[in-house]
Design a protein around this motif. Structure first.
Motif, PDB file in Angstrom:
ATOM      1  N   ILE A 308      35.622 -66.922  38.696  1.00 30.96           N
ATOM      2  CA  ILE A 308      34.839 -65.943  37.779  1.00 30.96           C
ATOM      3  C   ILE A 308      35.643 -64.698  37.845  1.00 30.96           C
ATOM      4  CG2 ILE A 308      32.521 -64.596  37.992  1.00 30.96           C
ATOM      5  CD1 ILE A 308      31.459 -66.979  39.709  1.00 30.96           C
ATOM      6  N   ASN A 309      35.895 -64.269  36.676  1.00 26.85           N
ATOM      7  CA  ASN A 309      36.718 -63.359  36.379  1.00 26.85           C
ATOM      8  C   ASN A 309      36.183 -62.014  35.427  1.00 26.85           C
ATOM      9  OD1 ASN A 309      38.778 -61.499  35.895  1.00 26.85           O
ATOM     10  ND2 ASN A 309      40.171 -63.020  34.825  1.00 26.85           N
ATOM     11  N   ILE A 310      35.594 -60.982  35.985  1.00 24.46           N
ATOM     12  CA  ILE A 310      34.833 -59.957  35.520  1.00 24.46           C
ATOM     13  C   ILE A 310      35.256 -58.611  35.622  1.00 24.46           C
ATOM     14  CG2 ILE A 310      32.370 -59.045  35.601  1.00 24.46           C
ATOM     15  CD1 ILE A 310      32.096 -61.884  35.171  1.00 24.46           C
ATOM     16  N   PHE A 311      35.457 -58.319  34.226  1.00 21.35           N
ATOM     17  CA  PHE A 311      35.870 -56.681  34.118  1.00 21.35           C
ATOM     18  C   PHE A 311      34.576 -55.992  34.040  1.00 21.35           C
ATOM     19  CE2 PHE A 311      37.199 -52.938  32.513  1.00 21.35           C
ATOM     20  CZ  PHE A 311      38.201 -52.370  33.363  1.00 21.35           C
ATOM     21  N   GLY A 312      34.092 -55.005  34.683  1.00 23.77           N
ATOM     22  CA  GLY A 312      32.968 -54.246  34.624  1.00 23.77           C
ATOM     23  C   GLY A 312      33.152 -53.141  33.711  1.00 23.77           C
ATOM     24  N   GLY A 313      32.504 -52.945  32.484  1.00 23.37           N
ATOM     25  CA  GLY A 313      32.682 -51.802  31.832  1.00 23.37           C
ATOM     26  C   GLY A 313      31.599 -50.895  31.723  1.00 23.37           C
ATOM     27  N   ILE A 314      30.698 -51.045  31.068  1.00 24.75           N
ATOM     28  CA  ILE A 314      29.278 -50.383  30.984  1.00 24.75           C
ATOM     29  C   ILE A 314      28.526 -50.801  32.094  1.00 24.75           C
ATOM     30  CG2 ILE A 314      27.280 -49.685  29.967  1.00 24.75           C
ATOM     31  CD1 ILE A 314      29.011 -49.107  27.314  1.00 24.75           C
ATOM     32  N   THR A 315      28.382 -52.320  32.188  1.00 24.38           N
ATOM     33  CA  THR A 315      28.193 -52.883  33.559  1.00 24.38           C
ATOM     34  C   THR A 315      28.607 -52.670  34.625  1.00 24.38           C
ATOM     35  OG1 THR A 315      27.541 -54.769  31.773  1.00 24.38           O
ATOM     36  CG2 THR A 315      27.095 -55.199  33.926  1.00 24.38           C
ATOM     37  N   ARG A 316      27.961 -52.250  35.689  1.00 21.15           N
ATOM     38  CA  ARG A 316      28.683 -51.620  36.839  1.00 21.15           C
ATOM     39  C   ARG A 316      29.061 -52.744  37.919  1.00 21.15           C
ATOM     40  NH1 ARG A 316      24.255 -48.601  36.541  1.00 21.15           N
ATOM     41  NH2 ARG A 316      23.647 -49.182  38.421  1.00 21.15           N
ATOM     42  N   GLY A 317      29.792 -52.705  38.565  1.00 15.91           N
ATOM     43  CA  GLY A 317      30.215 -53.561  39.782  1.00 15.91           C
ATOM     44  C   GLY A 317      29.147 -54.269  40.514  1.00 15.91           C
ATOM     45  N   GLU A 318      28.370 -53.419  41.031  1.00 14.17           N
ATOM     46  CA  GLU A 318      27.306 -53.958  41.733  1.00 14.17           C
ATOM     47  C   GLU A 318      26.268 -54.633  41.046  1.00 14.17           C
ATOM     48  OE1 GLU A 318      28.437 -50.624  41.328  1.00 14.17           O
ATOM     49  OE2 GLU A 318      26.521 -49.006  41.771  1.00 14.17           O
ATOM     50  N   ASP A 342      36.589 -56.153  38.742  1.00 12.35           N
ATOM     51  CA  ASP A 342      37.416 -54.958  38.634  1.00 12.35           C
ATOM     52  C   ASP A 342      36.590 -54.423  37.754  1.00 12.35           C
ATOM     53  OD1 ASP A 342      39.492 -53.402  38.870  1.00 12.35           O
ATOM     54  OD2 ASP A 342      41.046 -54.753  38.328  1.00 12.35           O
ATOM     55  N   GLY A 343      37.039 -52.974  37.561  1.00 12.34           N
ATOM     56  CA  GLY A 343      36.439 -52.042  36.510  1.00 12.34           C
ATOM     57  C   GLY A 343      35.511 -51.085  37.081  1.00 12.34           C
ATOM     58  N   THR A 344      34.666 -50.831  36.298  1.00 16.53           N
ATOM     59  CA  THR A 344      33.624 -49.700  36.799  1.00 16.53           C
ATOM     60  C   THR A 344      32.934 -50.180  38.068  1.00 16.53           C
ATOM     61  OG1 THR A 344      33.001 -49.292  34.563  1.00 16.53           O
ATOM     62  CG2 THR A 344      31.379 -48.469  36.153  1.00 16.53           C
ATOM     63  N   ASN A 345      32.792 -49.317  39.038  1.00 13.74           N
ATOM     64  CA  ASN A 345      32.286 -49.689  40.493  1.00 13.74           C
ATOM     65  C   ASN A 345      32.580 -50.641  41.092  1.00 13.74           C
ATOM     66  OD1 ASN A 345      30.988 -47.237  39.636  1.00 13.74           O
ATOM     67  ND2 ASN A 345      28.899 -47.552  40.318  1.00 13.74           N
ATOM     68  N   ALA A 346      34.060 -51.316  40.608  1.00 14.91           N
ATOM     69  CA  ALA A 346      34.401 -52.208  41.492  1.00 14.91           C
ATOM     70  C   ALA A 346      34.438 -52.285  42.940  1.00 14.91           C
ATOM     71  CB  ALA A 346      36.073 -52.599  40.917  1.00 14.91           C
ATOM     72  N   ASP A 347      34.664 -51.333  43.690  1.00 17.87           N
ATOM     73  CA  ASP A 347      34.554 -51.052  45.381  1.00 17.87           C
ATOM     74  C   ASP A 347      33.254 -51.476  45.423  1.00 17.87           C
ATOM     75  OD1 ASP A 347      37.331 -50.557  45.378  1.00 17.87           O
ATOM     76  OD2 ASP A 347      37.047 -48.534  45.181  1.00 17.87           O
ATOM     77  N   GLU A 348      32.068 -50.815  44.974  1.00 20.98           N
ATOM     78  CA  GLU A 348      30.973 -51.072  45.284  1.00 20.98           C
ATOM     79  C   GLU A 348      30.410 -52.464  45.160  1.00 20.98           C
ATOM     80  OE1 GLU A 348      31.921 -48.681  43.460  1.00 20.98           O
ATOM     81  OE2 GLU A 348      31.035 -46.511  44.092  1.00 20.98           O
ATOM     82  N   GLY A 349      30.835 -53.175  44.127  1.00 20.23           N
ATOM     83  CA  GLY A 349      30.444 -54.520  43.827  1.00 20.23           C
ATOM     84  C   GLY A 349      30.999 -55.280  45.000  1.00 20.23           C
TER      85      GLY A 349
END
Lengths: 379, 294
Positions: A308-318, A342-349
């Protein structure tokens, strides 16, 4: 959307182009009945979404009803390049004096419609283009102006079709352009376009690809959607509205965005694995879409690991992380999953995924490492 | 500087009253984009979050002086919306909508070239354009981009563009403008249009170009780079292992009759002196090396 030959002919006939009478048959008995109604001789033609039917024995001349029975028996169920013949088109046989080629498609580079006409028809146009390019007369049509009859006549002259075919060819080409534009086709091709000994110009084969994006103004195109060639996996994904292409490998792919999904398929190959599919779940990556995607991948018996390969843009990682976890609860997944987020709020996710990690749910920081791990697990 | 749009660009949103239009219109506005008007034939005189709605683009232009428009209209209405925008007097049109029929695209592309040669259309089926820190029109998450340059980005893919913006930001590399030209068969703005603009923009020192299978836009861009682009270019092409004859998500991403393969595009770009990465990360690293060498 690719049309079968007979659908293409019916499509052409709606625009007034001359085609031969024929009937579609799903069984030998239906084929025989069709031939009896049409009157022999007839052609028995396999209906498949691939070329090379003739060479594969999928197109036969039947002089009488016994021939029809024999050919239909042989052709129905025949495997042509992986396409199993499920229907045959029984068509009144035509006498042929000459064979031509005609088509329209979009020239993406010129951003105009491209018409191609050749008096060397009945063979693959790619072959003609390679061996005898002068034999193809081309015309570029500005979509705003459309094709006018004078230009069309010049075009037919340039192709050096004989005089007796001239009027018939112009008539058919004008109608072919109309079918191409009004019908929202990506491709319309007649090969061969024939001249009969009586001097009639006539559609003998039809290849039509329609633009799936145009269905909103062509309600009847739903019938073609139903006859597309899709394997079981593609049918299931299509029903869920997912952008899916089935491949041969063992690593299931889920990514958001067409580019990222293509890239994921590439990277799996680069690290020595084989992807089982291309699947783009779009930008959002919420639990519903993710669950649908996992279900499709999970039902593929070849899949041994899922990436599963996801880059969060407007959709946040969490949101992405919660969506994945929720989806995993809804579908009983049989293969291990490797996630790269990866991407927006990746750490939180990632923090949300962390406590749920196990032998069957792994996480990697980069696309390359995630691909390597997934490929390793699929071995 | 930036190309096509900056902090002075006033933008009309066609479809601002819809769910997508109001959502991204608000995000763009929060980013700092001058969202000055929306249009709806029956809702003139109302507003969306304080942004006034006009009956059509011409009225909105007259009242606000807007020069750009962003289209969030369902596919069936895009052809009409593009022409309305051009007739209304804007010179930059961003069509985000996916699923526009190819015949419509071919038609309005040629109609614009003929009747409105000064109008630049971006899309359809594109994420839009962002000049970081100045203006964001479309669906790109603004915060993943670092402002200031020296890199200009042009791409056919949305998520790969975001990936590129994000990786550059993590390496502390800024972007002048990032243009998503979209994945459809007849994009209003080509790679070449963007390369030309980046070449003349003094703040853009290097260009990142992200392509994919289908068509010959990358090959044409390679020719253009060879002859006209003096700035270093790094590139990535998606779809190296895509099976022929299948549309890979995007309407334009298809290898047909042996044409439009990623290999051919990569070879053409390499021959033009472009540094081509094998995956998006590698292309980002190549760009980081280029920037470090300045």
């Amino acid at each position: 959307m690719d049309l079968f030959e007979y659908q293409g002919k019916q499509f052409f006939a709606e625009y007034g182009m001359p085609t031969s009478p024929g009937q579609i048959a799903f069984t030998v008995e239906e084929a025989v009945q069709a031939a009896e109604e049409l009157g022999t001789p007839v052609m028995v033609k396999a209906q498949v979404h691939t070329g090379g039917r003739g060479k594969a024995g999928g197109v036969k001349f039947a002089a009488n009803i016994e021939d029809v029975r024999e050919h239909a028996t042989n052709i129905l169920g025949l495997d042509i390049k992986g396409h199993v013949v499920g229907r045959v088109w029984i068509e009144k046989a035509s006498d042929i004096a000459e064979e031509y080629y005609a088509s329209f498609t979009l020239d993406r580079s010129a951003k105009k419609h491209l018409g191609m006409l050749s008096k060397e028809g009945g063979v693959e146009i790619e072959t003609v283009a390679e061996e005898n390019p002068e034999a193809i007369a081309k015309i570029w049509v500005d979509p705003v102006d459309g094709l006018n009859e004078e230009e069309c006549k010049e075009w037919v002259k340039a192709a050096a079709l004989p005089d007796q075919a001239f009027d018939g060819a112009v008539d058919i080409l004008m109608k072919l352009y109309e079918a191409y534009t009004s019908g929202d086709a990506d491709l319309v091709e007649i090969n061969p376009l024939i001249l009969t000994p009586e001097g009639n110009v006539h559609v003998l084969d039809a290849k039509v690809t329609l633009d799936g994006n145009s269905i909103f103004r062509h309600e009847d195109y739903a019938q073609y959607d139903e006859t597309q060639t899709r394997d079981e996996r593609e049918t299931a994904a299509h029903a869920k509205g997912l952008q899916y292409v089935g491949l041969e490998g063992s690593v299931g792919v889920i990514a958001n965005g067409a580019g990222l999904a293509m890239s994921t398929v590439d990277v799996i190959n680069q690290v020595g694995g084989k992807p089982a599919n291309f699947l783009d779940i779009g930008g959002g990556a919420n639990a519903d879409v993710m669950a649908g995607a996992l279900e499709v991948i999970n039902n593929d018996p070849n899949v041994k690991a899922i990436f599963i390969n996801i880059f969060g843009g407007i959709t946040r990682g969490e949101e992405v992380a919660n969506g994945i976890l929720e989806a995993m609860q809804r579908v009983a997944i049989e293969s291990p999953i490797v996630i790269r987020l990866d991407g927006t709020n990746a750490d939180e996710g990632r923090a949300i995924l962390e406590p749920n990690l196990s032998d069957s749910l792994l996480m990697e920081a980069t696309m390359l490492d995630a691909a390597k791990t997934a490929v390793e697990l699929a071995r | 500087m930036s190309i096509f749009v900056d902090e002075t660009t006033k933008v009309i949103y066609q479809g601002l009253t819809g769910s997508q239009g109001s959502y991204y219109g608000r995000l763009n506005r929060e980013y700092g984009t001058q969202v000055v008007a929306g249009t709806h034939p029956k809702k003139a005189g109302t507003d969306v979050d304080g942004v006034p709605i006009y009956a059509n683009v011409a009225e909105a232009v007259q009242e606000t002086g807007a020069t750009a428009s962003c289209i969030f209209i369902p596919a069936a209405g895009v052809r009409g919306a593009v022409m309305e925008a051009a007739e209304g007097g804007v010179t930059f049109i961003v069509a985000v909508t996916e699923g526009v029929p190819a015949h419509d695209e071919a038609h309005f592309y040629n109609q614009l070239k003929r009747d409105y040669p000064d109008v630049q259309l971006l899309g359809p089926n594109c994420p839009g354009i962002i000049s970081p820190g100045k203006c964001n029109i479309g669906i790109t998450a603004g915060h993943i981009a670092k402002a200031g340059g020296p890199v200009g980005i042009v791409s056919r893919s949305g998520t790969l563009t975001y990936q590129a913006l994000y990786e550059l930001k993590q390496k502390n590399i800024g972007v002048t403008t990032c243009v998503g030209i979209g994945g459809d068969p007849v994009p209003g703005t080509s790679f070449i249009d963007c390369l030309e603009a980046f070449e003349t923009d003094p703040e853009t020192k290097a260009i990142m170009m992200i392509g994919e299978i289908g068509g010959s836009a990358e090959e044409e861009a390679a020719e253009y780079i060879k002859d006209h682009v003096t700035k270093p270019v790094s590139s990535y092409i998606a779809g190296v292992t895509a099976p022929p004859g299948k549309k890979m998500g995007h309407a334009g991403a298809i290898v047909s009759g042996g044409k439009g393969t990623a290999q051919a595009k990569m070879e053409a770009l390499e021959a033009a002196g472009v540094q081509v990465g094998n995956n998006p990360t590698e292309a980002g690293e190549l760009m980081a090396e280029i920037v470090a060498s300045f």
